[in-house]
Design a protein around this motif. Sequence first.
Motif, PDB file in Angstrom:
ATOM      1  N   LEU A  27     -16.294 -15.822 139.300  1.00 16.41           N
ATOM      2  CA  LEU A  27     -16.182 -14.655 138.166  1.00 16.41           C
ATOM      3  C   LEU A  27     -17.603 -14.436 137.597  1.00 16.41           C
ATOM      4  CD1 LEU A  27     -13.807 -12.420 138.301  1.00 16.41           C
ATOM      5  CD2 LEU A  27     -12.978 -13.800 136.255  1.00 16.41           C
ATOM      6  N   LEU A  28     -17.936 -15.251 137.277  1.00 18.31           N
ATOM      7  CA  LEU A  28     -18.939 -15.501 136.158  1.00 18.31           C
ATOM      8  C   LEU A  28     -20.543 -15.825 136.535  1.00 18.31           C
ATOM      9  CD1 LEU A  28     -16.717 -17.316 133.097  1.00 18.31           C
ATOM     10  CD2 LEU A  28     -17.159 -14.515 133.496  1.00 18.31           C
ATOM     11  N   ALA A  29     -20.187 -16.209 137.689  1.00 16.53           N
ATOM     12  CA  ALA A  29     -22.136 -16.488 138.452  1.00 16.53           C
ATOM     13  C   ALA A  29     -23.122 -15.085 138.506  1.00 16.53           C
ATOM     14  CB  ALA A  29     -21.343 -17.260 139.333  1.00 16.53           C
ATOM     15  N   SER A  30     -23.808 -15.186 138.371  1.00 16.88           N
ATOM     16  CA  SER A  30     -24.592 -13.882 138.931  1.00 16.88           C
ATOM     17  C   SER A  30     -24.814 -13.811 139.982  1.00 16.88           C
ATOM     18  CB  SER A  30     -25.624 -14.294 138.616  1.00 16.88           C
ATOM     19  OG  SER A  30     -27.292 -12.959 139.731  1.00 16.88           O
ATOM     20  N   PRO A  31     -24.318 -11.867 140.295  1.00 13.70           N
ATOM     21  CA  PRO A  31     -23.892 -11.493 141.531  1.00 13.70           C
ATOM     22  C   PRO A  31     -25.375 -11.961 142.300  1.00 13.70           C
ATOM     23  CG  PRO A  31     -23.848 -10.164 139.913  1.00 13.70           C
ATOM     24  CD  PRO A  31     -23.949 -11.078 139.417  1.00 13.70           C
ATOM     25  N   ASP A  42     -28.153 -10.241 134.815  1.00 13.87           N
ATOM     26  CA  ASP A  42     -26.858 -10.416 135.608  1.00 13.87           C
ATOM     27  C   ASP A  42     -25.562 -10.105 134.914  1.00 13.87           C
ATOM     28  OD1 ASP A  42     -28.656  -9.358 136.846  1.00 13.87           O
ATOM     29  OD2 ASP A  42     -28.455 -11.006 138.569  1.00 13.87           O
ATOM     30  N   ASP A  43     -25.098 -10.243 133.710  1.00 14.58           N
ATOM     31  CA  ASP A  43     -23.645 -11.290 132.982  1.00 14.58           C
ATOM     32  C   ASP A  43     -22.787 -10.066 133.386  1.00 14.58           C
ATOM     33  OD1 ASP A  43     -21.762 -11.812 131.704  1.00 14.58           O
ATOM     34  OD2 ASP A  43     -22.973 -12.850 129.859  1.00 14.58           O
ATOM     35  N   PRO A  44     -21.841 -10.952 133.988  1.00 15.66           N
ATOM     36  CA  PRO A  44     -20.802  -9.997 134.996  1.00 15.66           C
ATOM     37  C   PRO A  44     -19.642  -9.327 133.778  1.00 15.66           C
ATOM     38  CG  PRO A  44     -20.083 -12.207 135.921  1.00 15.66           C
ATOM     39  CD  PRO A  44     -21.973 -11.828 134.713  1.00 15.66           C
ATOM     40  N   LEU A  45     -19.317 -10.564 132.867  1.00 11.87           N
ATOM     41  CA  LEU A  45     -18.376 -10.226 131.538  1.00 11.87           C
ATOM     42  C   LEU A  45     -18.600  -9.371 130.257  1.00 11.87           C
ATOM     43  CD1 LEU A  45     -15.944 -10.590 130.597  1.00 11.87           C
ATOM     44  CD2 LEU A  45     -16.514 -12.954 130.083  1.00 11.87           C
ATOM     45  N   ILE A  46     -20.457  -9.700 129.693  1.00  9.65           N
ATOM     46  CA  ILE A  46     -20.379  -9.139 128.443  1.00  9.65           C
ATOM     47  C   ILE A  46     -22.089  -8.461 128.733  1.00  9.65           C
ATOM     48  CG2 ILE A  46     -21.697 -10.188 126.337  1.00  9.65           C
ATOM     49  CD1 ILE A  46     -18.417 -10.912 126.618  1.00  9.65           C
ATOM     50  N   LEU A  89     -35.104 -11.468 121.294  1.00  6.03           N
ATOM     51  CA  LEU A  89     -34.604 -11.452 122.579  1.00  6.03           C
ATOM     52  C   LEU A  89     -35.452 -11.764 123.814  1.00  6.03           C
ATOM     53  CD1 LEU A  89     -31.925 -10.401 123.496  1.00  6.03           C
ATOM     54  CD2 LEU A  89     -33.435  -7.913 124.047  1.00  6.03           C
ATOM     55  N   ARG A  90     -35.029 -12.303 124.409  1.00  4.28           N
ATOM     56  CA  ARG A  90     -34.850 -13.119 125.670  1.00  4.28           C
ATOM     57  C   ARG A  90     -33.492 -12.038 126.858  1.00  4.28           C
ATOM     58  NH1 ARG A  90     -38.579 -17.244 128.426  1.00  4.28           N
ATOM     59  NH2 ARG A  90     -38.521 -15.963 129.876  1.00  4.28           N
ATOM     60  N   LEU A  91     -33.557 -11.845 127.637  1.00  5.36           N
ATOM     61  CA  LEU A  91     -33.015 -11.429 128.174  1.00  5.36           C
ATOM     62  C   LEU A  91     -33.451 -12.352 130.142  1.00  5.36           C
ATOM     63  CD1 LEU A  91     -32.645  -7.832 128.536  1.00  5.36           C
ATOM     64  CD2 LEU A  91     -30.919  -9.765 127.838  1.00  5.36           C
ATOM     65  N   LEU A  92     -32.297 -13.140 130.890  1.00  6.49           N
ATOM     66  CA  LEU A  92     -32.589 -14.242 131.411  1.00  6.49           C
ATOM     67  C   LEU A  92     -32.240 -13.650 132.763  1.00  6.49           C
ATOM     68  CD1 LEU A  92     -31.163 -17.539 129.932  1.00  6.49           C
ATOM     69  CD2 LEU A  92     -33.332 -16.495 129.587  1.00  6.49           C
ATOM     70  N   PRO A  93     -33.468 -13.338 134.125  1.00  3.59           N
ATOM     71  CA  PRO A  93     -32.345 -12.958 135.148  1.00  3.59           C
ATOM     72  C   PRO A  93     -31.906 -14.007 135.524  1.00  3.59           C
ATOM     73  CG  PRO A  93     -35.580 -13.829 134.764  1.00  3.59           C
ATOM     74  CD  PRO A  93     -34.198 -14.017 133.240  1.00  3.59           C
ATOM     75  N   GLU A  94     -31.163 -13.186 137.181  1.00  5.22           N
ATOM     76  CA  GLU A  94     -30.821 -13.910 138.209  1.00  5.22           C
ATOM     77  C   GLU A  94     -29.731 -14.772 137.047  1.00  5.22           C
ATOM     78  OE1 GLU A  94     -32.763 -15.213 141.526  1.00  5.22           O
ATOM     79  OE2 GLU A  94     -33.713 -13.378 141.631  1.00  5.22           O
ATOM     80  N   VAL A  95     -29.598 -14.629 135.898  1.00  2.66           N
ATOM     81  CA  VAL A  95     -28.158 -15.295 134.932  1.00  2.66           C
ATOM     82  C   VAL A  95     -27.032 -14.691 134.741  1.00  2.66           C
ATOM     83  CG1 VAL A  95     -28.257 -16.566 133.427  1.00  2.66           C
ATOM     84  CG2 VAL A  95     -30.226 -17.160 134.220  1.00  2.66           C
ATOM     85  N   GLY A  96     -26.276 -15.073 135.226  1.00  4.48           N
ATOM     86  CA  GLY A  96     -24.830 -14.659 134.628  1.00  4.48           C
ATOM     87  C   GLY A  96     -24.009 -14.712 133.188  1.00  4.48           C
TER      88      GLY A  96
END
Length: 300
Positions: free
Chosen positions: A194-198, A252-256, A273-280
């Motif tokens: 559920l929490l993994a990156s799509p 890709d966070d599917p929750l927050i 701020l640092r956004l992480l690609p392909e990370v859920g």
Amino acid sequence: MSTSPVHLWGPVRRAENDGVRLAFDALTEGAGGEPLLLVTGLGANRYWVPDGLCLALAQQGFAVARYDQRDSGESTRLPPVATGNPISALFGRRGAAYTAEDMADDAAAVLDALGWGSAHLLGVSLGGAIAQRVALRHPDRVRTLTTMAAVPADVSGLATLRYIRVGTLAKFARLRFPDTADGAVAAGIAVSRLLASPSRPFDENAARADALRNLDNGLHDRQAQSRQIGAQWSGPRIDAITRPSLVLHGQDDPLIKPTAARAIAARIPGARLRLLPEVGHELPARAWDTIADELRTLAA
């Protein structure tokens, strides 16, 4: 998840805060480095923080310790409250087991037991909110603050909705598993999926192996999760945080939603701020070196 030999970690010890006992241990590698305390997420025990990430942090000069929140892992479980549904607890129909201040004080108690006057903090998910609160309540104990996959720590009730993906929340609320070893494994796989990156294929075999190594019933203990979520914060707003701060978030966070990270970074003075690609909503291997590098930069 921690899957390395037991000798990688020191013996399990206990800190105490007002009758609540908190299980913690410390990484043996890099023990002479700068103190870094890991703060875990909702319901999850300390073993869900991957050893690979902890080793990457040690290689960056950190002495790493981790602990189980109250109501999770090997720490004290509190009595049930009227609200046994974490979703209801989140949106205001809360129990009164303890406060968010109590949970911040738990982290300070662990620092005391470790003999650390101060430490860098890395909090993930609920742990990110707790770390923010430690920086507000015990600023002298915090060298730097890193919050990941979290919401602003001073937001509660319906205001939280702007940062949460309701569809994922509804799926999480519908998860039901028996309180058995098989149930813990099934819960671990389901929550990981559920929490993994799509953006990446989900590795069910790896998730199953992780869950088998860590039979954590906290992932499906709705009562304990309700008590953690129901802990209300009455302290200052995060605008008052003065410690050097870093905000990490999976793109890709599917929750927050990443908007939560942007809000935190905008409100904490000087935060980066640092956004992480392909990370859920997770700590995947692809992000370990980046996270460790970012913490090293912040500490420097």
